[in-house]
Design a protein around this motif. Structure first.
Motif, PDB file in Angstrom:
ATOM      1  N   UNK A  53       0.819  -1.215   0.000  1.00 16.50           N
ATOM      2  CA  UNK A  53       0.000   0.000   0.000  1.00 16.50           C
ATOM      3  C   UNK A  53       0.851   1.262   0.000  1.00 16.50           C
ATOM      4  N   UNK A  54       2.051   1.199   0.530  1.00 17.37           N
ATOM      5  CA  UNK A  54       2.946   2.362   0.516  1.00 17.37           C
ATOM      6  C   UNK A  54       3.194   2.837  -0.914  1.00 17.37           C
ATOM      7  N   UNK A  55       3.376   1.885  -1.825  1.00 15.87           N
ATOM      8  CA  UNK A  55       3.606   2.232  -3.231  1.00 15.87           C
ATOM      9  C   UNK A  55       2.384   2.930  -3.825  1.00 15.87           C
ATOM     10  N   UNK A  56       1.215   2.499  -3.399  1.00 17.02           N
ATOM     11  CA  UNK A  56      -0.022   3.079  -3.902  1.00 17.02           C
ATOM     12  C   UNK A  56      -0.169   4.515  -3.401  1.00 17.02           C
ATOM     13  N   UNK A  57       0.130   4.738  -2.140  1.00 13.07           N
ATOM     14  CA  UNK A  57       0.039   6.073  -1.560  1.00 13.07           C
ATOM     15  C   UNK A  57       0.970   7.042  -2.286  1.00 13.07           C
ATOM     16  N   UNK A  58       2.132   6.545  -2.675  1.00 14.59           N
ATOM     17  CA  UNK A  58       3.147   7.401  -3.298  1.00 14.59           C
ATOM     18  C   UNK A  58       3.084   7.396  -4.821  1.00 14.59           C
ATOM     19  N   UNK A  59       1.995   6.942  -5.400  1.00 18.37           N
ATOM     20  CA  UNK A  59       1.852   6.935  -6.859  1.00 18.37           C
ATOM     21  C   UNK A  59       1.891   8.360  -7.395  1.00 18.37           C
ATOM     22  N   UNK A  60       2.351   8.538  -8.642  1.00 15.80           N
ATOM     23  CA  UNK A  60       2.444   9.884  -9.227  1.00 15.80           C
ATOM     24  C   UNK A  60       1.116  10.627  -9.300  1.00 15.80           C
ATOM     25  N   UNK A  61       0.015   9.898  -9.415  1.00 12.59           N
ATOM     26  CA  UNK A  61      -1.294  10.547  -9.451  1.00 12.59           C
ATOM     27  C   UNK A  61      -2.283   9.705  -8.645  1.00 12.59           C
ATOM     28  N   UNK A  93      -5.871   2.835  -9.584  1.00 14.91           N
ATOM     29  CA  UNK A  93      -5.771   1.790 -10.605  1.00 14.91           C
ATOM     30  C   UNK A  93      -4.806   0.688 -10.138  1.00 14.91           C
ATOM     31  N   UNK A  94      -3.691   1.093  -9.534  1.00 18.10           N
ATOM     32  CA  UNK A  94      -2.724   0.123  -9.010  1.00 18.10           C
ATOM     33  C   UNK A  94      -3.361  -0.731  -7.920  1.00 18.10           C
ATOM     34  N   UNK A  95      -4.178  -0.114  -7.083  1.00 22.18           N
ATOM     35  CA  UNK A  95      -4.860  -0.852  -6.026  1.00 22.18           C
ATOM     36  C   UNK A  95      -5.827  -1.878  -6.625  1.00 22.18           C
ATOM     37  N   UNK A 133      -5.633  -3.202  -9.621  1.00 19.62           N
ATOM     38  CA  UNK A 133      -4.816  -4.237 -10.279  1.00 19.62           C
ATOM     39  C   UNK A 133      -4.247  -5.213  -9.255  1.00 19.62           C
ATOM     40  N   UNK A 134      -3.799  -4.689  -8.130  1.00 16.59           N
ATOM     41  CA  UNK A 134      -3.252  -5.523  -7.059  1.00 16.59           C
ATOM     42  C   UNK A 134      -4.308  -6.508  -6.563  1.00 16.59           C
ATOM     43  N   UNK A 135      -5.533  -6.047  -6.431  1.00 16.47           N
ATOM     44  CA  UNK A 135      -6.631  -6.892  -5.960  1.00 16.47           C
ATOM     45  C   UNK A 135      -6.968  -7.970  -6.993  1.00 16.47           C
ATOM     46  N   UNK A 136      -7.042  -7.577  -8.249  1.00 11.27           N
ATOM     47  CA  UNK A 136      -7.472  -8.503  -9.305  1.00 11.27           C
ATOM     48  C   UNK A 136      -6.358  -9.461  -9.724  1.00 11.27           C
ATOM     49  N   UNK A 137      -5.174  -8.927  -9.941  1.00  6.27           N
ATOM     50  CA  UNK A 137      -4.080  -9.748 -10.471  1.00  6.27           C
ATOM     51  C   UNK A 137      -3.321 -10.499  -9.388  1.00  6.27           C
ATOM     52  N   UNK A 138      -3.447 -10.041  -8.159  1.00  7.71           N
ATOM     53  CA  UNK A 138      -2.793 -10.729  -7.051  1.00  7.71           C
ATOM     54  C   UNK A 138      -1.286 -10.638  -7.126  1.00  7.71           C
ATOM     55  N   UNK A 139      -0.654 -11.537  -6.421  1.00  8.76           N
ATOM     56  CA  UNK A 139       0.801 -11.570  -6.356  1.00  8.76           C
ATOM     57  C   UNK A 139       1.269 -12.962  -6.725  1.00  8.76           C
ATOM     58  N   UNK A 140       2.401 -13.011  -7.373  1.00  7.92           N
ATOM     59  CA  UNK A 140       2.973 -14.289  -7.752  1.00  7.92           C
ATOM     60  C   UNK A 140       3.218 -15.134  -6.500  1.00  7.92           C
ATOM     61  N   UNK A 141       2.927 -16.403  -6.593  1.00  5.90           N
ATOM     62  CA  UNK A 141       3.180 -17.363  -5.518  1.00  5.90           C
ATOM     63  C   UNK A 141       2.354 -17.088  -4.262  1.00  5.90           C
ATOM     64  N   UNK A 152      -7.332   5.118   3.178  1.00  2.00           N
ATOM     65  CA  UNK A 152      -6.367   5.294   2.093  1.00  2.00           C
ATOM     66  C   UNK A 152      -7.079   5.717   0.813  1.00  2.00           C
ATOM     67  N   UNK A 153      -8.176   5.050   0.504  1.00  2.00           N
ATOM     68  CA  UNK A 153      -8.939   5.384  -0.704  1.00  2.00           C
ATOM     69  C   UNK A 153      -9.488   6.810  -0.596  1.00  2.00           C
ATOM     70  N   UNK A 154     -10.007   7.176   0.567  1.00  3.24           N
ATOM     71  CA  UNK A 154     -10.511   8.537   0.776  1.00  3.24           C
ATOM     72  C   UNK A 154      -9.407   9.556   0.540  1.00  3.24           C
ATOM     73  N   UNK A 155      -8.230   9.298   1.089  1.00  3.55           N
ATOM     74  CA  UNK A 155      -7.103  10.219   0.904  1.00  3.55           C
ATOM     75  C   UNK A 155      -6.728  10.362  -0.567  1.00  3.55           C
ATOM     76  N   UNK A 156      -6.721   9.246  -1.295  1.00  5.60           N
ATOM     77  CA  UNK A 156      -6.397   9.306  -2.723  1.00  5.60           C
ATOM     78  C   UNK A 156      -7.462  10.092  -3.493  1.00  5.60           C
ATOM     79  N   UNK A 157      -8.724   9.879  -3.151  1.00  2.00           N
ATOM     80  CA  UNK A 157      -9.794  10.612  -3.843  1.00  2.00           C
ATOM     81  C   UNK A 157      -9.692  12.107  -3.537  1.00  2.00           C
ATOM     82  N   UNK A 158      -9.455  12.455  -2.287  1.00  2.00           N
ATOM     83  CA  UNK A 158      -9.285  13.883  -1.940  1.00  2.00           C
ATOM     84  C   UNK A 158      -8.130  14.495  -2.721  1.00  2.00           C
ATOM     85  N   UNK A 159      -7.024  13.772  -2.798  1.00  6.54           N
ATOM     86  CA  UNK A 159      -5.867  14.239  -3.568  1.00  6.54           C
ATOM     87  C   UNK A 159      -6.283  14.477  -5.022  1.00  6.54           C
TER      88      UNK A 159
END
Length: 191
Positions: free
Chosen positions: A70-78, A84-86, A88-96, A131-138
């Motif tokens: 989630x740190x990477x998501x918070x620091x996304x350029x936009x 969108x990254x969040x 994708x993370x939910x849908x595509x999951x993580x390897x292994x 986190x989602x609220x903060x991103x939307x406000x941003x």
């Protein structure tokens, strides 16, 4: 004098996290844990307590694991890219890693009858929705998203969609369909 541990506690917790994530709490027996973790039953009880205590510790490992992502998501350029990254993370999951979300799985399985699990689930959901609220406000502040609706209301809607997607990824649902659902949810934010 107690004998030194013959195993790495953190490694065992990671294995337990993955097993509970894959199978759920009820389906995972003590015998499954002993076999999968590679430790003796007595060592399991001496180190982690009972199955329930091991499960709660494994959930904490999961939450810390996801927090790093989630740190990477918070620091996304936009803000849009972060959301969108969040998705994708939910849908595509993580390897292994098992599909879906351990917190959602435990909520569906246990929250109604286990106050400790319910509290952990609520805390995780509130953190994610915050986190989602903060991103939307941003996004609203920089003109990426509409200001016609309250950021908290939009976040609650997006979070509900994300929870549904976390359940669907554990089924045979088509990933293209899941990505379309995410795109439709993000379209609600458009100016």
């Amino acid at each position: 004098m107690p004998r030194p541990k013959e195993f790495d506690v953190n490694e065992v917790l990671l294995k337990a996290m993955k097993l509970f994530w894959q199978q759920g709490y009820e389906k995972t027996s003590i015998n499954d844990l002993v076999e999968h973790l590679g430790i003796h039953r007595r060592s399991l009880y001496d180190t982690f307590g009972d199955k329930h205590q091991l499960f709660l510790q494994a959930v904490e490992v999961y939450r810390n694991f996801v927090s790093g992502r989630l740190e990477k998501i918070i620091n996304a350029p936009s803000a849009r890219q972060g959301l969108r990254t969040l998705f994708d993370f939910i849908i595509d999951g993580m390897e292994d890693k098992p599909p879906g979300c351990l917190v959602v799985n435990m909520s569906v399985e246990l929250a109604l009858r286990d106050p400790e699990v319910d509290a952990k689930a609520r805390e995780s959901f509130e953190r994610t929705e915050g986190l989602i609220t903060d991103l939307i406000r941003k996004g609203q502040e920089n003109g990426e998203f509409t200001n016609m609706r309250d950021a908290g209301e939009l976040a609650a809607h997006l979070h509900s969609t994300m929870l549904g997607l976390r359940v669907l990824v554990r089924t045979s649902a088509d990933q293209k369909k899941l990505h379309r659902i995410a795109e439709t949810a993000l379209a609600l934010l458009e100016v």
